[in-house]
Design a protein around this motif. Sequence first.
Motif, PDB file in Angstrom:
ATOM      1  N   SER A   1       0.795  -1.222   0.000  1.00  0.00           N
ATOM      2  CA  SER A   1       0.000   0.000   0.000  1.00  0.00           C
ATOM      3  C   SER A   1       0.831   1.277   0.000  1.00  0.00           C
ATOM      4  CB  SER A   1      -0.995   0.011   1.160  1.00  0.00           C
ATOM      5  OG  SER A   1      -0.358  -0.148   2.386  1.00  0.00           O
ATOM      6  N   PRO A   2       2.035   1.337   0.595  1.00  0.00           N
ATOM      7  CA  PRO A   2       2.783   2.585   0.498  1.00  0.00           C
ATOM      8  C   PRO A   2       3.160   2.973  -0.928  1.00  0.00           C
ATOM      9  CG  PRO A   2       3.549   1.368   2.379  1.00  0.00           C
ATOM     10  CD  PRO A   2       2.606   0.446   1.603  1.00  0.00           C
ATOM     11  N   VAL A   3       2.932   2.098  -1.893  1.00  0.00           N
ATOM     12  CA  VAL A   3       3.163   2.469  -3.290  1.00  0.00           C
ATOM     13  C   VAL A   3       2.286   3.668  -3.649  1.00  0.00           C
ATOM     14  CG1 VAL A   3       1.439   0.998  -4.419  1.00  0.00           C
ATOM     15  CG2 VAL A   3       3.571   1.480  -5.576  1.00  0.00           C
ATOM     16  N   LEU A   4       1.221   3.878  -2.901  1.00  0.00           N
ATOM     17  CA  LEU A   4       0.357   5.041  -3.118  1.00  0.00           C
ATOM     18  C   LEU A   4       1.123   6.348  -2.975  1.00  0.00           C
ATOM     19  CD1 LEU A   4      -2.806   3.884  -1.156  1.00  0.00           C
ATOM     20  CD2 LEU A   4      -2.478   3.895  -3.641  1.00  0.00           C
ATOM     21  N   LEU A   5       2.219   6.338  -2.220  1.00  0.00           N
ATOM     22  CA  LEU A   5       3.030   7.546  -2.074  1.00  0.00           C
ATOM     23  C   LEU A   5       3.466   8.085  -3.423  1.00  0.00           C
ATOM     24  CD1 LEU A   5       5.388   6.678   0.911  1.00  0.00           C
ATOM     25  CD2 LEU A   5       3.603   8.408   0.876  1.00  0.00           C
ATOM     26  N   SER A   6       3.886   7.206  -4.311  1.00  0.00           N
ATOM     27  CA  SER A   6       4.329   7.647  -5.629  1.00  0.00           C
ATOM     28  C   SER A   6       3.186   8.260  -6.410  1.00  0.00           C
ATOM     29  CB  SER A   6       4.937   6.473  -6.400  1.00  0.00           C
ATOM     30  OG  SER A   6       6.129   6.072  -5.783  1.00  0.00           O
ATOM     31  N   GLU A   7       1.995   7.671  -6.283  1.00  0.00           N
ATOM     32  CA  GLU A   7       0.833   8.219  -6.970  1.00  0.00           C
ATOM     33  C   GLU A   7       0.480   9.596  -6.424  1.00  0.00           C
ATOM     34  OE1 GLU A   7      -2.367   5.385  -6.852  1.00  0.00           O
ATOM     35  OE2 GLU A   7      -1.057   3.771  -7.544  1.00  0.00           O
ATOM     36  N   ILE A   8       0.531   9.751  -5.116  1.00  0.00           N
ATOM     37  CA  ILE A   8       0.234  11.041  -4.494  1.00  0.00           C
ATOM     38  C   ILE A   8       1.256  12.082  -4.936  1.00  0.00           C
ATOM     39  CG2 ILE A   8       0.155  12.270  -2.286  1.00  0.00           C
ATOM     40  CD1 ILE A   8      -0.993   9.605  -1.109  1.00  0.00           C
ATOM     41  N   CYS A   9       2.528  11.699  -4.953  1.00  0.00           N
ATOM     42  CA  CYS A   9       3.575  12.625  -5.391  1.00  0.00           C
ATOM     43  C   CYS A   9       3.332  13.073  -6.834  1.00  0.00           C
ATOM     44  CB  CYS A   9       4.953  11.980  -5.261  1.00  0.00           C
ATOM     45  SG  CYS A   9       5.481  11.767  -3.552  1.00  0.00           S
ATOM     46  N   ALA A  10       2.914  12.136  -7.687  1.00  0.00           N
ATOM     47  CA  ALA A  10       2.637  12.490  -9.075  1.00  0.00           C
ATOM     48  C   ALA A  10       1.495  13.495  -9.161  1.00  0.00           C
ATOM     49  CB  ALA A  10       2.314  11.233  -9.885  1.00  0.00           C
ATOM     50  N   LEU A  11       0.456  13.281  -8.366  1.00  0.00           N
ATOM     51  CA  LEU A  11      -0.673  14.213  -8.357  1.00  0.00           C
ATOM     52  C   LEU A  11      -0.264  15.597  -7.876  1.00  0.00           C
ATOM     53  CD1 LEU A  11      -3.514  11.938  -6.957  1.00  0.00           C
ATOM     54  CD2 LEU A  11      -3.324  12.840  -9.285  1.00  0.00           C
ATOM     55  N   LEU A  12       0.658  15.639  -6.906  1.00  0.00           N
ATOM     56  CA  LEU A  12       1.110  16.909  -6.349  1.00  0.00           C
ATOM     57  C   LEU A  12       2.214  17.557  -7.172  1.00  0.00           C
ATOM     58  CD1 LEU A  12       1.176  15.983  -2.562  1.00  0.00           C
ATOM     59  CD2 LEU A  12      -0.560  17.316  -3.777  1.00  0.00           C
ATOM     60  N   GLY A  13       2.748  16.814  -8.136  1.00  0.00           N
ATOM     61  CA  GLY A  13       3.830  17.347  -8.957  1.00  0.00           C
ATOM     62  C   GLY A  13       5.152  17.461  -8.223  1.00  0.00           C
ATOM     63  N   VAL A  14       5.377  16.585  -7.236  1.00  0.00           N
ATOM     64  CA  VAL A  14       6.633  16.593  -6.492  1.00  0.00           C
ATOM     65  C   VAL A  14       7.404  15.318  -6.817  1.00  0.00           C
ATOM     66  CG1 VAL A  14       5.714  18.017  -4.636  1.00  0.00           C
ATOM     67  CG2 VAL A  14       5.586  15.539  -4.440  1.00  0.00           C
ATOM     68  N   PRO A  15       8.710  15.310  -6.566  1.00  0.00           N
ATOM     69  CA  PRO A  15       9.492  14.100  -6.858  1.00  0.00           C
ATOM     70  C   PRO A  15       8.930  12.890  -6.121  1.00  0.00           C
ATOM     71  CG  PRO A  15      10.949  15.922  -6.323  1.00  0.00           C
ATOM     72  CD  PRO A  15       9.538  16.381  -6.035  1.00  0.00           C
ATOM     73  N   PRO A  16       8.962  11.722  -6.781  1.00  0.00           N
ATOM     74  CA  PRO A  16       8.381  10.531  -6.156  1.00  0.00           C
ATOM     75  C   PRO A  16       9.146  10.075  -4.921  1.00  0.00           C
ATOM     76  CG  PRO A  16       9.526   9.948  -8.175  1.00  0.00           C
ATOM     77  CD  PRO A  16       9.528  11.447  -8.081  1.00  0.00           C
ATOM     78  N   VAL A  17       8.412   9.508  -4.005  1.00  0.00           N
ATOM     79  CA  VAL A  17       8.968   8.921  -2.788  1.00  0.00           C
ATOM     80  C   VAL A  17       8.834   7.415  -2.926  1.00  0.00           C
ATOM     81  CG1 VAL A  17       8.683   8.692  -0.293  1.00  0.00           C
ATOM     82  CG2 VAL A  17       8.273  10.898  -1.402  1.00  0.00           C
ATOM     83  N   ALA A  18       9.947   6.709  -2.876  1.00  0.00           N
ATOM     84  CA  ALA A  18       9.888   5.254  -2.954  1.00  0.00           C
ATOM     85  C   ALA A  18       9.468   4.730  -1.596  1.00  0.00           C
ATOM     86  CB  ALA A  18      11.247   4.696  -3.363  1.00  0.00           C
ATOM     87  N   GLY A  19       8.277   4.162  -1.521  1.00  0.00           N
ATOM     88  CA  GLY A  19       7.765   3.756  -0.233  1.00  0.00           C
ATOM     89  C   GLY A  19       7.192   2.365  -0.199  1.00  0.00           C
ATOM     90  N   SER A  20       7.667   1.491  -1.034  1.00  0.00           N
ATOM     91  CA  SER A  20       7.136   0.145  -1.014  1.00  0.00           C
ATOM     92  C   SER A  20       8.247  -0.842  -1.329  1.00  0.00           C
ATOM     93  CB  SER A  20       6.018   0.002  -2.046  1.00  0.00           C
ATOM     94  OG  SER A  20       6.538   0.055  -3.360  1.00  0.00           O
ATOM     95  N   VAL A  21       7.908  -2.100  -1.182  1.00  0.00           N
ATOM     96  CA  VAL A  21       8.815  -3.160  -1.603  1.00  0.00           C
ATOM     97  C   VAL A  21       7.967  -4.212  -2.304  1.00  0.00           C
ATOM     98  CG1 VAL A  21       8.729  -4.398   0.600  1.00  0.00           C
ATOM     99  CG2 VAL A  21      10.662  -4.738  -0.926  1.00  0.00           C
ATOM    100  N   THR A  22       8.466  -4.695  -3.407  1.00  0.00           N
ATOM    101  CA  THR A  22       7.754  -5.670  -4.211  1.00  0.00           C
ATOM    102  C   THR A  22       8.574  -6.942  -4.301  1.00  0.00           C
ATOM    103  OG1 THR A  22       6.777  -3.903  -5.539  1.00  0.00           O
ATOM    104  CG2 THR A  22       6.730  -6.113  -6.490  1.00  0.00           C
ATOM    105  N   GLY A  23       7.942  -8.059  -4.029  1.00  0.00           N
ATOM    106  CA  GLY A  23       8.584  -9.349  -4.202  1.00  0.00           C
ATOM    107  C   GLY A  23       8.271  -9.896  -5.583  1.00  0.00           C
ATOM    108  N   VAL A  24       9.297 -10.147  -6.366  1.00  0.00           N
ATOM    109  CA  VAL A  24       9.132 -10.659  -7.720  1.00  0.00           C
ATOM    110  C   VAL A  24       9.566 -12.116  -7.743  1.00  0.00           C
ATOM    111  CG1 VAL A  24       9.893 -10.450 -10.120  1.00  0.00           C
ATOM    112  CG2 VAL A  24       9.532  -8.411  -8.757  1.00  0.00           C
TER     113      VAL A  24
END
Length: 135
Positions: free
Chosen positions: A12-35
Amino acid sequence: MSEAPFTRHPTSPVLLSEICALLGVPPVAGSVTGVSPAAGCTAESLALAVRLLESVGAVVEVPESLQNAVTAVSGSGPAYVFFLAEAMIAAAEDLGLDPATAQRMVHHTILGAATLLESSGETAQTLRRNVTSPN
Protein backbone atom coordinates in the motif's frame (compact mmCIF):
# COMPACT_ATOMS: atom_id res chain seq x y z
CA MET A 1 1.52 -21.90 -10.67
CA SER A 2 0.68 -18.87 -12.77
CA GLU A 3 1.10 -18.71 -16.54
CA ALA A 4 2.45 -15.17 -16.17
CA PRO A 5 6.20 -14.69 -16.53
CA PHE A 6 6.46 -13.33 -12.98
CA THR A 7 4.48 -12.64 -9.84
CA ARG A 8 4.68 -9.38 -7.95
CA HIS A 9 3.20 -7.92 -4.79
CA PRO A 10 3.36 -4.14 -4.34
CA THR A 11 2.37 -2.79 -0.94
CA SER A 12 0.00 0.00 0.00
CA PRO A 13 2.78 2.59 0.50
CA VAL A 14 3.16 2.47 -3.29
CA LEU A 15 0.36 5.04 -3.12
CA LEU A 16 3.03 7.55 -2.07
CA SER A 17 4.33 7.65 -5.63
CA GLU A 18 0.83 8.22 -6.97
CA ILE A 19 0.23 11.04 -4.49
CA CYS A 20 3.58 12.62 -5.39
CA ALA A 21 2.64 12.49 -9.08
CA LEU A 22 -0.67 14.21 -8.36
CA LEU A 23 1.11 16.91 -6.35
CA GLY A 24 3.83 17.35 -8.96
CA VAL A 25 6.63 16.59 -6.49
CA PRO A 26 9.49 14.10 -6.86
CA PRO A 27 8.38 10.53 -6.16
CA VAL A 28 8.97 8.92 -2.79
CA ALA A 29 9.89 5.25 -2.95
CA GLY A 30 7.76 3.76 -0.23
CA SER A 31 7.14 0.14 -1.01
CA VAL A 32 8.81 -3.16 -1.60
CA THR A 33 7.75 -5.67 -4.21
CA GLY A 34 8.58 -9.35 -4.20
CA VAL A 35 9.13 -10.66 -7.72
CA SER A 36 9.03 -14.38 -8.48
CA PRO A 37 10.03 -15.23 -12.02
CA ALA A 38 8.17 -18.20 -13.46
CA ALA A 39 10.02 -21.01 -15.20
CA GLY A 40 9.58 -19.47 -18.64
CA CYS A 41 10.49 -15.92 -17.66
CA THR A 42 13.35 -14.53 -19.68
CA ALA A 43 16.12 -12.46 -18.16
CA GLU A 44 14.92 -9.55 -20.30
CA SER A 45 11.33 -9.83 -19.01
CA LEU A 46 12.52 -10.01 -15.43
CA ALA A 47 14.82 -7.01 -15.90
CA LEU A 48 11.96 -4.99 -17.41
CA ALA A 49 9.61 -5.91 -14.57
CA VAL A 50 12.24 -4.98 -11.99
CA ARG A 51 12.92 -1.62 -13.68
CA LEU A 52 9.21 -0.81 -13.77
CA LEU A 53 8.61 -1.82 -10.17
CA GLU A 54 11.69 0.02 -8.90
CA SER A 55 9.97 3.24 -9.95
CA VAL A 56 7.76 2.86 -6.86
CA GLY A 57 10.17 1.29 -4.41
CA ALA A 58 12.52 -1.55 -3.65
CA VAL A 59 12.32 -4.88 -5.46
CA VAL A 60 13.41 -8.24 -4.09
CA GLU A 61 13.52 -11.47 -6.05
CA VAL A 62 12.14 -14.41 -4.10
CA PRO A 63 11.00 -17.92 -5.03
CA GLU A 64 7.25 -18.29 -5.57
CA SER A 65 7.16 -20.41 -2.40
CA LEU A 66 8.08 -17.29 -0.38
CA GLN A 67 5.37 -14.97 -1.74
CA ASN A 68 3.25 -15.58 1.39
CA ALA A 69 6.22 -14.39 3.46
CA VAL A 70 6.49 -11.30 1.23
CA THR A 71 2.81 -10.60 1.88
CA ALA A 72 3.23 -11.13 5.62
CA VAL A 73 6.19 -8.75 5.86
CA SER A 74 5.61 -6.03 3.28
CA GLY A 75 1.93 -6.45 2.54
CA SER A 76 0.75 -6.52 6.16
CA GLY A 77 3.72 -4.70 7.65
CA PRO A 78 2.38 -1.18 7.13
CA ALA A 79 -0.60 -2.01 9.35
CA TYR A 80 1.78 -2.71 12.24
CA VAL A 81 3.51 0.64 11.72
CA PHE A 82 0.14 2.40 11.64
CA PHE A 83 -0.91 0.55 14.83
CA LEU A 84 2.33 1.68 16.48
CA ALA A 85 1.61 5.26 15.36
CA GLU A 86 -1.90 5.07 16.83
CA ALA A 87 -0.51 3.89 20.16
CA MET A 88 2.22 6.54 20.21
CA ILE A 89 -0.28 9.30 19.41
CA ALA A 90 -2.63 8.10 22.15
CA ALA A 91 0.25 7.98 24.64
CA ALA A 92 1.39 11.48 23.66
CA GLU A 93 -2.13 12.80 24.16
CA ASP A 94 -2.34 11.00 27.53
CA LEU A 95 0.85 12.86 28.48
CA GLY A 96 -0.84 16.17 27.70
CA LEU A 97 0.06 16.97 24.09
CA ASP A 98 -2.77 18.23 21.92
CA PRO A 99 -3.84 15.85 19.12
CA ALA A 100 -2.30 17.86 16.26
CA THR A 101 1.06 18.14 18.02
CA ALA A 102 1.01 14.48 19.04
CA GLN A 103 0.25 13.42 15.47
CA ARG A 104 2.93 15.62 13.94
CA MET A 105 5.56 14.45 16.42
CA VAL A 106 4.74 10.77 15.90
CA HIS A 107 4.64 11.02 12.10
CA HIS A 108 8.03 12.71 11.99
CA THR A 109 9.50 10.37 14.58
CA ILE A 110 8.50 7.33 12.51
CA LEU A 111 9.69 8.97 9.29
CA GLY A 112 13.03 9.88 10.86
CA ALA A 113 13.50 6.42 12.35
CA ALA A 114 12.65 4.75 9.03
CA THR A 115 15.05 7.04 7.18
CA LEU A 116 17.82 6.29 9.65
CA LEU A 117 17.12 2.56 9.46
CA GLU A 118 17.31 2.64 5.66
CA SER A 119 20.36 4.88 5.35
CA SER A 120 22.58 4.11 8.34
CA GLY A 121 23.67 0.60 7.49
CA GLU A 122 22.99 -0.37 11.11
CA THR A 123 20.59 -3.09 12.24
CA ALA A 124 17.31 -2.21 13.88
CA GLN A 125 18.62 -3.77 17.08
CA THR A 126 21.73 -1.56 17.10
CA LEU A 127 19.73 1.58 16.39
CA ARG A 128 17.26 0.75 19.17
CA ARG A 129 20.07 0.12 21.62
CA ASN A 130 21.60 3.47 20.67
CA VAL A 131 18.49 5.36 21.78
CA THR A 132 17.31 3.35 24.80
CA SER A 133 18.69 3.69 28.26
CA PRO A 134 20.16 0.63 29.95
CA ASN A 135 17.53 0.71 32.71
